[in-house]
Design an enzyme around this catalytic site. Sequence first.
Site, PDB file in Angstrom:
ATOM      1  CE  LYS A  11     -11.663 -44.334  31.935  1.00 36.74           C
ATOM      2  NZ  LYS A  11     -10.916 -43.086  31.673  1.00 36.74           N
ATOM      3  N   GLY A  12     -11.969 -46.098  26.642  1.00 37.42           N
ATOM      4  CA  GLY A  12     -13.019 -46.474  25.689  1.00 37.42           C
ATOM      5  C   GLY A  12     -12.511 -47.484  24.688  1.00 37.42           C
TER       6      GLY A  12
ATOM      7  CB  SER B 217      -3.452 -48.329  22.293  1.00 42.26           C
ATOM      8  OG  SER B 217      -4.203 -47.645  21.326  1.00 42.26           O
TER       9      SER B 217
ATOM     10  N   PRO C  85      -9.197 -27.077  26.274  1.00 41.28           N
ATOM     11  CG  PRO C  85      -7.677 -25.311  26.133  1.00 41.28           C
ATOM     12  CD  PRO C  85      -9.137 -25.620  26.175  1.00 41.28           C
ATOM     13  NE  ARG C  86      -9.419 -34.277  27.542  1.00 46.76           N
ATOM     14  CZ  ARG C  86      -9.767 -35.173  26.610  1.00 46.76           C
ATOM     15  NH1 ARG C  86      -8.842 -35.793  25.905  1.00 46.76           N
ATOM     16  NH2 ARG C  86     -11.033 -35.449  26.402  1.00 46.76           N
TER      17      ARG C  86
ATOM     18  CB  THR D  54     -18.970 -32.480  32.879  1.00 51.04           C
ATOM     19  OG1 THR D  54     -19.612 -33.290  33.871  1.00 51.04           O
ATOM     20  CG2 THR D  54     -17.657 -33.108  32.478  1.00 51.04           C
TER      21      THR D  54
ATOM     22  CB  THR E 105     -19.109 -32.167  26.001  1.00 55.97           C
ATOM     23  OG1 THR E 105     -18.341 -32.386  27.179  1.00 55.97           O
ATOM     24  CG2 THR E 105     -19.907 -33.405  25.663  1.00 55.97           C
TER      25      THR E 105
ATOM     26  CB  ALA F 120     -17.947 -41.432  31.795  1.00 55.11           C
TER      27      ALA F 120
ATOM     28  CG  ASP G 203      -9.957 -37.237  29.302  1.00 53.89           C
ATOM     29  OD1 ASP G 203     -11.087 -37.597  28.969  1.00 53.89           O
ATOM     30  OD2 ASP G 203      -9.735 -36.216  29.977  1.00 53.89           O
TER      31      ASP G 203
ATOM     32  CG  HIS H 229     -16.311 -44.465  25.497  1.00 57.91           C
ATOM     33  ND1 HIS H 229     -15.835 -44.633  26.777  1.00 57.91           N
ATOM     34  CD2 HIS H 229     -17.201 -45.435  25.280  1.00 57.91           C
ATOM     35  CE1 HIS H 229     -16.423 -45.665  27.306  1.00 57.91           C
ATOM     36  NE2 HIS H 229     -17.249 -46.179  26.431  1.00 57.91           N
TER      37      HIS H 229
HETATM   38  P1  GDP Z   1     -11.487 -42.410  28.081  1.00 50.37           P
HETATM   39  O1  GDP Z   1     -12.065 -41.154  28.620  1.00 50.37           O
HETATM   40  O2  GDP Z   1     -10.360 -42.938  28.918  1.00 50.37           O
HETATM   41  O3  GDP Z   1     -12.529 -43.442  27.761  1.00 50.37           O
HETATM   42  O4  GDP Z   1     -10.778 -42.015  26.745  1.00 50.37           O
HETATM   43  P2  GDP Z   1     -11.366 -42.163  25.281  1.00 50.37           P
HETATM   44  O5  GDP Z   1     -11.730 -43.535  24.998  1.00 50.37           O
HETATM   45  O6  GDP Z   1     -12.372 -41.068  25.090  1.00 50.37           O
HETATM   46  O7  GDP Z   1     -10.055 -41.859  24.452  1.00 50.37           O
HETATM   47  C1  GDP Z   1      -9.586 -40.590  24.227  1.00 50.37           C
HETATM   48  C2  GDP Z   1      -9.297 -40.403  22.761  1.00 50.37           C
HETATM   49  O8  GDP Z   1      -8.053 -41.026  22.421  1.00 50.37           O
HETATM   50  C3  GDP Z   1     -10.325 -41.003  21.822  1.00 50.37           C
HETATM   51  O9  GDP Z   1     -10.591 -40.082  20.807  1.00 50.37           O
HETATM   52  C4  GDP Z   1      -9.636 -42.245  21.264  1.00 50.37           C
HETATM   53  O10 GDP Z   1     -10.073 -42.553  19.973  1.00 50.37           O
HETATM   54  C5  GDP Z   1      -8.212 -41.820  21.265  1.00 50.37           C
HETATM   55  N1  GDP Z   1      -7.240 -42.923  21.389  1.00 50.37           N
HETATM   56  C6  GDP Z   1      -7.310 -44.018  22.200  1.00 50.37           C
HETATM   57  N2  GDP Z   1      -6.192 -44.765  22.074  1.00 50.37           N
HETATM   58  C7  GDP Z   1      -5.399 -44.132  21.177  1.00 50.37           C
HETATM   59  C8  GDP Z   1      -4.095 -44.386  20.642  1.00 50.37           C
HETATM   60  O11 GDP Z   1      -3.423 -45.352  20.997  1.00 50.37           O
HETATM   61  N3  GDP Z   1      -3.608 -43.489  19.743  1.00 50.37           N
HETATM   62  C9  GDP Z   1      -4.294 -42.393  19.352  1.00 50.37           C
HETATM   63  N4  GDP Z   1      -3.717 -41.578  18.485  1.00 50.37           N
HETATM   64  N5  GDP Z   1      -5.525 -42.111  19.828  1.00 50.37           N
HETATM   65  C10 GDP Z   1      -6.065 -42.961  20.734  1.00 50.37           C
END
Ligand code: GDP
Length: 429
Positions: free
Chosen positions: A16-17, A414, A306-307, A128, A302, A39, A13, A41
């Site tokens: 990475k997406g 980011s 809470p994390r 999951t 899903t 996994a 989380d 996104h």
């Molecule tokens: P993954 O499991 O590592 O692929 O994480 P995700 O891609 O699901 O990202 C987790 C959430 O954080 C998603 O809802 C993204 O849209 C959000 N997110 C990613 N980067 C940022 C950021 O820099 N700022 C904020 N506020 N949200 C972000």
Amino acid sequence: MSAIVVVGGQWGDEGKGKITDYLAQRADLIVRYQGGNNAGHTVVVDGAEYKLHLLPSGILHSNKTCIIASGVVIDPFTLAEEIRGLERQGLTTANLVISPLAHLVLPYHLELDSLEESRRGPRALGTTRRGIGPAYQDKTARTGLRVADLFDLDRLAIKLAEAVAEKAAIIRNVYGSDAPEALDIAYLGRRLREIAEVLRPYLADTSAVIDAALREGKRVLFEGAQGTLLDLDFGTYPYVTSSHPTAGGACIGAGVGPTRIDSVLGVVKAYTSRVGDGPFPTELAGKLGQYIRDKGHEYGTTTGRPRRCGWLDLVLVKYAARINGMDYLALTKLDTLAELPEVYLCTGYELDGEEIDDVPLDPADLERCVPRYVKLEGWPALEGVRAYEELPSAARRYIELIEDFVGVEVCMVSVGREREATIIRRELL
Ligand code: GDP
């Protein structure tokens, strides 16, 4: 550089997406090499939302080859649904390639995952419940069914009968339960024969496809799922996943030699989160943890679960940098920490009265580690910030301390969910 591996530097989380989506714009091939549909996104393009669990994020670009390599475990029904879903939205999946060597996640794996989690009660691993662990178990036990088995009906019938007999004995005798549908050989056989026709057009030797692309100088992006601290060997065992979400896992899971990988990018969130049980030294149990959880939307996509949230643990990130041989870091969600009066970075632990600055090998020791923090000044909101120089000096100091401690350059920052809310300090790929 033509081959880059993107890995999670924490417990998953990390965002990475978003980072993969950004890099995928410049990649020719995008490869998933481990994990399954645990996994996933959400990618938003031109206002339309696409939920991807098994398909690599590049699937939305018809000119990019997307690979599900042999290290992934595939729930064929979910995959078929994802393919049909995209086609319903008018997108092509002709750019998808699936390895016949990938193992299948079948309905009895989901049953077993659920039964085992329930049996563990308070010691549940927090899976999951999508059958990923049990499918990898069968792979290692050499009893698993692979995608290729779907196309040899005699072999499929024999392997399915053997697998179902074994799972029925476990489900009924160990768990005292039943799963009539998941254990119905005739029903499963019929559904699998149907699904085989959906998957047939996509099959190819994915290791050879990647090799050919690399020889032609194409840009290949290996997309890791989960995170380093969930690695089967190097994570906080047993609260880990059943595969290797690390850079080495890309070589094994995709059938690519380590000499073909040019660089490794670790994605690290500006704070730490983790799902389920297991050690977490910098966890913030009180109000501040709740504040970060709400501001960062740290709830399972899903399950809504809470994390757990806490300060950024640089000891763990440095460890992840070592395990993966990280060349670069992408720091995400810096905006989530904005507007706090002060922020903390963990740069060491105290374990049983002794100061340490590396991750203890035994997760039981990590459980007892008390973090040592560096306190830094907070920074104001980051809306509209698009260049490194535009970041408040306190935020830059935070980033520079991370670089110094971990010894790895932060090449992307980011500061929001949108693709534009990304500061690029160095273009990779
Ligand atoms: P993954 O499991 O590592 O692929 O994480 P995700 O891609 O699901 O990202 C987790 C959430 O954080 C998603 O809802 C993204 O849209 C959000 N997110 C990613 N980067 C940022 C950021 O820099 N700022 C904020 N506020 N949200 C972000």
